[in-house]
Write an enzyme that holds these catalytic residues in place. Structure first.
Site, PDB file in Angstrom:
ATOM      1  N   GLU A  37      36.477  32.520  31.309  1.00 25.34           N
ATOM      2  CA  GLU A  37      35.223  31.869  30.922  1.00 25.34           C
ATOM      3  C   GLU A  37      35.041  32.179  29.445  1.00 25.34           C
ATOM      4  O   GLU A  37      35.071  33.351  29.066  1.00 25.34           O
ATOM      5  CB  GLU A  37      34.041  32.524  31.641  1.00 25.34           C
ATOM      6  CG  GLU A  37      33.871  32.151  33.078  1.00 25.34           C
ATOM      7  CD  GLU A  37      32.669  32.888  33.666  1.00 25.34           C
ATOM      8  OE1 GLU A  37      32.896  33.750  34.527  1.00 25.34           O
ATOM      9  OE2 GLU A  37      31.532  32.626  33.221  1.00 25.34           O
ATOM     10  N   ARG A 263      41.035  44.518  40.523  1.00 26.88           N
ATOM     11  CA  ARG A 263      40.936  44.447  39.072  1.00 26.88           C
ATOM     12  C   ARG A 263      41.296  45.778  38.441  1.00 26.88           C
ATOM     13  O   ARG A 263      41.193  46.833  39.068  1.00 26.88           O
ATOM     14  CB  ARG A 263      39.550  43.988  38.619  1.00 26.88           C
ATOM     15  CG  ARG A 263      38.405  44.855  39.090  1.00 26.88           C
ATOM     16  CD  ARG A 263      37.065  44.163  38.892  1.00 26.88           C
ATOM     17  NE  ARG A 263      36.728  43.995  37.493  1.00 26.88           N
ATOM     18  CZ  ARG A 263      36.405  42.824  36.941  1.00 26.88           C
ATOM     19  NH1 ARG A 263      36.369  41.724  37.673  1.00 26.88           N
ATOM     20  NH2 ARG A 263      36.085  42.741  35.683  1.00 26.88           N
ATOM     21  N   LYS A 273      32.711  41.733  30.198  1.00 22.46           N
ATOM     22  CA  LYS A 273      32.347  41.051  28.956  1.00 22.46           C
ATOM     23  C   LYS A 273      30.864  41.172  28.674  1.00 22.46           C
ATOM     24  O   LYS A 273      30.452  41.308  27.528  1.00 22.46           O
ATOM     25  CB  LYS A 273      32.730  39.567  29.063  1.00 22.46           C
ATOM     26  CG  LYS A 273      34.182  39.308  28.748  1.00 22.46           C
ATOM     27  CD  LYS A 273      34.497  37.833  28.835  1.00 22.46           C
ATOM     28  CE  LYS A 273      34.761  37.443  30.262  1.00 22.46           C
ATOM     29  NZ  LYS A 273      34.993  36.025  30.472  1.00 22.46           N
TER      30      LYS A 273
HETATM   31  P1  ATP Z   1      34.129  39.955  33.037  1.00 20.93           P
HETATM   32  O1  ATP Z   1      33.532  40.666  34.195  1.00 20.93           O
HETATM   33  O2  ATP Z   1      34.630  40.852  31.978  1.00 20.93           O
HETATM   34  O3  ATP Z   1      33.259  38.836  32.506  1.00 20.93           O
HETATM   35  P2  ATP Z   1      35.488  37.935  34.413  1.00 20.93           P
HETATM   36  O4  ATP Z   1      36.298  38.138  35.644  1.00 20.93           O
HETATM   37  O5  ATP Z   1      34.176  37.273  34.547  1.00 20.93           O
HETATM   38  O6  ATP Z   1      35.417  39.285  33.660  1.00 20.93           O
HETATM   39  P3  ATP Z   1      36.908  35.741  33.370  1.00 20.93           P
HETATM   40  O7  ATP Z   1      36.853  35.217  32.000  1.00 20.93           O
HETATM   41  O8  ATP Z   1      36.329  34.949  34.459  1.00 20.93           O
HETATM   42  O9  ATP Z   1      36.286  37.169  33.321  1.00 20.93           O
HETATM   43  O10 ATP Z   1      38.399  36.186  33.738  1.00 20.93           O
HETATM   44  C1  ATP Z   1      39.565  35.462  33.541  1.00 20.93           C
HETATM   45  C2  ATP Z   1      40.588  36.052  34.463  1.00 20.93           C
HETATM   46  O11 ATP Z   1      40.785  37.432  34.168  1.00 20.93           O
HETATM   47  C3  ATP Z   1      40.125  35.968  35.902  1.00 20.93           C
HETATM   48  O12 ATP Z   1      41.190  35.529  36.706  1.00 20.93           O
HETATM   49  C4  ATP Z   1      39.714  37.373  36.230  1.00 20.93           C
HETATM   50  O13 ATP Z   1      39.885  37.652  37.593  1.00 20.93           O
HETATM   51  C5  ATP Z   1      40.657  38.199  35.342  1.00 20.93           C
HETATM   52  N1  ATP Z   1      40.084  39.508  35.040  1.00 20.93           N
HETATM   53  C6  ATP Z   1      38.895  39.784  34.459  1.00 20.93           C
HETATM   54  N2  ATP Z   1      38.686  41.112  34.396  1.00 20.93           N
HETATM   55  C7  ATP Z   1      39.766  41.701  34.954  1.00 20.93           C
HETATM   56  C8  ATP Z   1      40.153  43.054  35.201  1.00 20.93           C
HETATM   57  N3  ATP Z   1      39.388  44.086  34.853  1.00 20.93           N
HETATM   58  N4  ATP Z   1      41.354  43.273  35.802  1.00 20.93           N
HETATM   59  C9  ATP Z   1      42.139  42.252  36.140  1.00 20.93           C
HETATM   60  N5  ATP Z   1      41.833  40.956  35.944  1.00 20.93           N
HETATM   61  C10 ATP Z   1      40.663  40.672  35.362  1.00 20.93           C
HETATM   62 MG    MG Z   2      33.018  35.932  34.757  1.00 17.62          MG
END
Ligand code: ATP
Ligand code: MG
Length: 558
Positions: A37, A263, A273
């Site tokens: 995102e 994760r 984020k």
């Molecule tokens: P955040 O909580 O930091 O906003 P998010 O999962 O909302 O993380 P996205 O931008 O949606 O962030 O993530 C893009 C990809 O990265 C997704 O497939 C997500 O599952 C993966 N991802 C995000 N954080 C992690 C993590 N700590 N470990 C492994 N994969 C991750």
């Molecule tokens: Mg997210």
């Protein structure tokens, strides 16, 4: 010099793909995607996800798409999109074709929503958010059907068209899937698939005032792109039935499957984020690329290398069970890579002057030493030997402890790459603080052992007249608690380490570093790995300490 071989940790998704291919499933079409995102900068957790998705595509000669999941325009921006692209390329990955956006599919998704309405599988609901919450029930109680659930197909088509045309205010109506308000899985209790937002979108401008929800968008975008392995993190496990429901009930071209892994959680680190944005917005750090941040941009600026991050990810198991990974493992991957690739240099961080009483005042000698002790291909560098030098305060002791390996009164040490010197006299101020050491050098010791006396050790130095003064930024962990995010009663910002940055505005580096470029990496011998920060100017070079030579965290704090 040989690279350290990286252990490939277990990876259950790889095993699933192998098994599928053995059984003739998805042969020739391993298609993955990385779906950020664009609402912040990528962090170390995303690096794991990228290594997994791009890595599997590489391994099985498949493809990996980059798709921005841009269904929340109010939180998204082009700055984030650009930073994400930059970070992926820097890590060494390339996405398949053009970068994609979920918003590319808004027309198709809107059509799918109408398809669900026509099948009697979606309806327009007028409940307020508060009412909807009450109707939804709880984990222990089933939900209650919305009074709008029985609207006719025609009425729903009409209302959805009018929502799309902008007739209603934000929040006045939503489009919901008609699944099961009594499902034990809350995600299946008639989830929202479209909501009204009168807001401009960074990709589609003012074309839309209704936007699809993430769950609806994500799986259908996967299907539209022909993704076969949709890998996400465990929080989405409970969403998988919904993912499958949308794909089963809409006439999509493909049938992707979702797989969830745990994760990455790193101790002493926050990887969300939203929380990282909070640190940026509150100026707790200087920006998303502050070298203390666990963002890819921060780590790059600090001097972490793509190889180090990829090696770290490769050595971290991809599993379904949650666990916490030690941040020291990441730091050690950085050390391993820099040890091989960083050229050596000397820099004195806390200087005391050494005067060689038997060296002619204006004489200068150039000493040639290797840039890397184990890699001749990196060439050599030149050190300038003069009458006055600096050594580090920590390398001198008035009273040498037992087994002291450095300089002390009446004792000898070698100045690395140069001669053996003996300290004959110590000049101190009224408080006993050492100001200067008067030493003699031994002319017969260049590249040779001295005869008839013992040398304590080898210490680093720079000429006091031929050097470059530099600013050095020493970083420590940003949080002083192992699990800054793990305390319900205290905000994670309460665990910010007040000592996470200390600046030495005047250190002395060997003169050759005048030619160093932004981003260039060095091992400052006996001090750690450093790299040139973009804040450097022609008058003031700034170096970041990337990582110490050894893991010293436990010793300082434990
Ligand atoms: P955040 O909580 O930091 O906003 P998010 O999962 O909302 O993380 P996205 O931008 O949606 O962030 O993530 C893009 C990809 O990265 C997704 O497939 C997500 O599952 C993966 N991802 C995000 N954080 C992690 C993590 N700590 N470990 C492994 N994969 C991750
Ligand atoms: Mg997210």
């Amino acid at each position: 010099m040989a690279e350290k071989t990286v252990v490939q940790a277990s990876n259950f998704v790889r095993n699933i793909i192998k098994k599928d291919l053995d059984q003739g499933i998805n042969t020739g079409q391993v298609a993955t995607r990385f779906p950020p995102e664009p609402n912040g900068y990528l962090h170390i957790g995303h690096a794991t996800s990228m290594c997994l998705n791009f890595g599997l595509a590489e391994e099985f000669s498949g493809t990996c798409n980059l798709r921005f999941d841009d269904t929340n325009p109010e939180k998204e921006s082009d700055e984030y999109i650009q930073s994400i692209k930059r970070d992926i390329k820097w890590l060494g990955f390339s996405w398949h074709g053009e970068a994609r956006f979920a918003s590319n599919y808004f027309d198709t998704l809107h059509g799918y929503a109408n398809e669900l309405i026509k099948k009697g599988l979606a309806y327009v609901c007028d409940l307020s958010p508060e009412q909807a919450r009450q109707y939804r029930g709880s984990l222990t109680e089933p939900g209650v059907d919305s009074p709008y659930r029985q609207r006719s197909v025609d009425e729903n088509l009409d209302l959805f068209a009018r929502m799309t045309a902008g007739e209603f205010a934000d929040g006045a109506k939503v489009l919901r899937a008609k699944i099961d308000m009594a499902s034990p899985n809350m995600n299946l209790r008639d989830p929202i698939i479209y909501r009204i937002r009168h807001i401009n979108h960074h990709q589609t401008g003012d074309k839309w005032c209704v936007y699809p929800m993430y769950d609806f968008t994500h799986g259908l975008s996967d299907a539209l792109e022909g993704i076969t392995y949709s890998v996400c993190t465990l929080e989405f496990e409970d969403h998988r039935p919904l993912y499958d429901w949308f794909i089963a009930n809409v006439s999509t071209p493909g049938t992707p499957k979702q797989y969830e892994f745990a994760r990455l959680e790193l101790n002493y680190t926050v990887t969300s984020k939203r929380k990282l944005k909070q640190l940026v917005d509150s100026h707790a750090v200087t920006g998303w690329d502050d070298p203390r941040m666990p963002t890819i941009s921060g780590m790059r600026r600090r001097g972490y290398t793509p190889a180090a991050l990829r090696n770290f990810c490769a050595a971290t198991p991809v599993a379904r069970s949650k666990g916490i990974t030690e941040v020291s493992r990441l730091e050690s991957a950085v050390r391993d890579d820099l040890d091989v690739h960083a050229s050596r240099a000397m820099c004195v961080l806390d200087p005391i002057k050494v005067t060689l009483t038997n060296w002619p005042t204006d004489e200068i000698q150039t000493l040639t030493v290797p840039a890397h002790p184990k890699d001749e291909s990196m060439g050599s560098r030149q050190l300038i030997w003069t009458k006055e030098a600096y050594i580090d305060r920590a390398d001198f002791a008035m009273q040498a402890p037992r087994k002291w390996k450095r300089l002390a009164p009446q004792q000898s040490a070698r100045l690395r790459g140069g001669y053996v010197v003996t300290c004959n006299e110590v000049i101190t101020d009224a408080d006993g603080k050492v100001l200067e050491l008067l030493c003699t050098y031994d002319d017969s010791t260049l590249g040779k052992k001295p005869e008839g006396y013992k040398v304590n050790g080898v210490i680093h130095w720079v000429s006091a007249s031929h050097n470059i003064p530099i600013e050095v930024r020493l970083y420590d962990r940003l949080f002083n608690d192992e699990n800054p995010d793990g305390n319900k009663d205290r905000d994670f910002t309460e665990y910010l380490n007040p000592g996470s940055l200390s600046v030495t505005s005047r250190a002395y580096a060997e003169a050759g570093l005048i030619n160093s470029q932004v981003g260039q990496q060095y091992q400052f011998e006996r001090e750690g790995y450093f790299c040139v920060d973009p804040d450097s100017t022609s008058e003031n070079k700034v170096f970041n300490r990337t990582v110490t030579l050894r893991d010293s965290w436990g010793k300082q704090n434990g």
